[in-house]
Scaffold this active site. Structure first.
Site: not given
Ligand SMILES: C=C(OP(=O)(O)O)C(=O)O
Ligand SMILES: [Mg+2]
Length: 401
Positions: A42, A146, A155, A196, A232, A275, A302, A327, A355, A378
């Protein structure tokens, strides 16, 4: 001593079975660092660009490796990362790929730490780090991008905010994950796991809220410290820009309804973390929700911020949130991720180091979180590529005592 003498790049497998980029960095004095790029499903529209690994490797070998070998020092992270940017020559790493860039950046950091004989978090954050540990947010139920045929919300995260140690927190999240499985079984719901490691049952969001709430309470009673929960929403994945609505399986919500819905959920479940509740382009709606519930919970960007200081600066100016997801592969280098964390902290935003849904055994983010005193990380609850980070946190804590 940390002069880079070789950079080796190869394709390896990530947790989804897709190829990713792994980098080895070697130094003059025998220092060695190895790291691999994670990968999102995503992904935010404004992220740095991940190229197909073979192309990213070929481009990095042509443009970046010659500028690093014999020229740059692995111990000087800013120099390494500036060279990666210059070698790429674009704003979004679309030439060498953010996957090559982040793998080399993290491998260089590890090689620098290796030469010093210091743990990575200490090399990155200094000798006084290692006293504080992030609270792990553990994905226990998930769907969205996911997992097929599961919840709309991406999530449902256990958040052991009262845990006395990082070890207690990590085990609490695993216990919530197990409690969810037991509750699903009692209800006769069979299910597998998403990317995940979270359970991915074919239930609606309302039932997932009931189950996670109950699982969290059960484990809270067992362990005797507070466990909250968070979400999330991955709002950009639900948002339909043509109809300007958030499309759930059973309902369609316009932006005002989405804000009201999330605010209700925060109140009803005492959510400690939310999130991406809204679309990645809607700073105004983020600001409205933050104004409403930002005193009670973290509103984290995010896809909104994509670890990018320019987007975070805009969010700060517009009071859009009070937290940012970090990230490293969204922005391409550790230096850029550090800058985003520092800007966040200076402005009262909580950084949450994260992650990706596609992961590797690499545990750099555990060190990054400790190095920057990030209050949250996370990184899932179970599964080898998730426990690689969680167990690394336990090891860092153990070494520190
Ligand atoms: C960890 C996540 O998913 P992705 O790595 O698919 O963006 C997220 O959206 O926070
Ligand atoms: Mg996210």
């Amino acid at each position: 001593m940390t002069l880079i003498t070789d950079v080796r790049l190869r394709r390896t497998l990530d947790s989804r079975g897709n190829p990713t980029v792994e980098a080895d960095v070697l130094t003059e004095s025998g220092g060695f660092g190895r790291a691999a790029a994670p990968s999102g499903a995503s992904t935010g529209e404004y992220e740095a660009v991940e190229r197909p690994p073979s192309e990213a490797i070929a481009a990095a070998r042509e443009h970046a490796v010659p500028r690093l070998v014999g020229e740059a020092y692995a111990g000087n992270q800013r120099e390494v990362d500036a060279i990666l940017r210059a070698a790429d020559g674009t704003d979004d790493f679309s030439e060498i790929g953010a996957n090559s860039a982040v793998a080399i950046s993290m491998a260089a950091a590890k090689a620098g730490a290796d030469v010093l004989g210091a743990p990575l978090f200490q090399h990155l954050g200094g000798t006084f780090r290692g006293g504080n540990f992030p609270i792990p947010l553990g994905n226990v139920v998930g769907g969205g991008e996911h997992a097929a045929d599961a919840t709309d919300i991406q999530e449902f995260l256990a958040a052991p905010v009262g845990a006395p140690s990082v070890e207690d927190a990590v085990f609490a999240n695993a216990a919530v994950h197990e409690a969810v499985a037991n509750l699903l079984e009692e209800r006769g719901v069979a299910c597998g796991k998403g990317d995940e490691g979270a359970w991915a049952p074919s239930i609606d969001d309302a039932e997932a809220f009931e189950i996670v709430d109950e699982a969290v309470s059960l484990v809270e009673d067992e362990v005797g410290f507070e466990i909250g929960f968070g979400l999330d929403v991955a709002g950009a994945e639900l948002y339909d820009s043509d109809s300007e609505t958030y499309e759930y399986s059973d309902e369609s919500r316009d932006t005002d309804e989405q804000i009201a819905y999330i605010a209700e959920l925060v109140d009803e479940y005492d959510l400690v973390y939310v999130e991406d509740p809204l679309d990645e382009d809607d700073y105004d709606a983020f600001a409205e929700l933050t104004d409403e519930v930002g005193d009670e919970t973290l509103i984290c960007g995010d896809d909104l911020f994509v670890t990018n200081t320019e987007r975070l600066r805009e969010g700060i100016d517009r009071d859009a949130a009070n937290s940012i997801l970090i990230k490293p592969n969204q922005i391409g280098t550790l230096s850029d991720a550090f800058d985003a964390i520092e800007l966040a902290i200076e402005n009262g935003y909580d950084p949450v180091v994260s992650h990706r849904s596609g992961e590797t055994e690499d545990a750099t983010i555990a060190h990054l979180a400790v190095a920057t005193d990030a209050p949250f990380i996370k990184t899932g609850a179970v599964g080898g590529e998730r426990t690689a980070k969680l167990n690394e946190l336990i090891r860092i804590a153990d070494d520190a005592t």
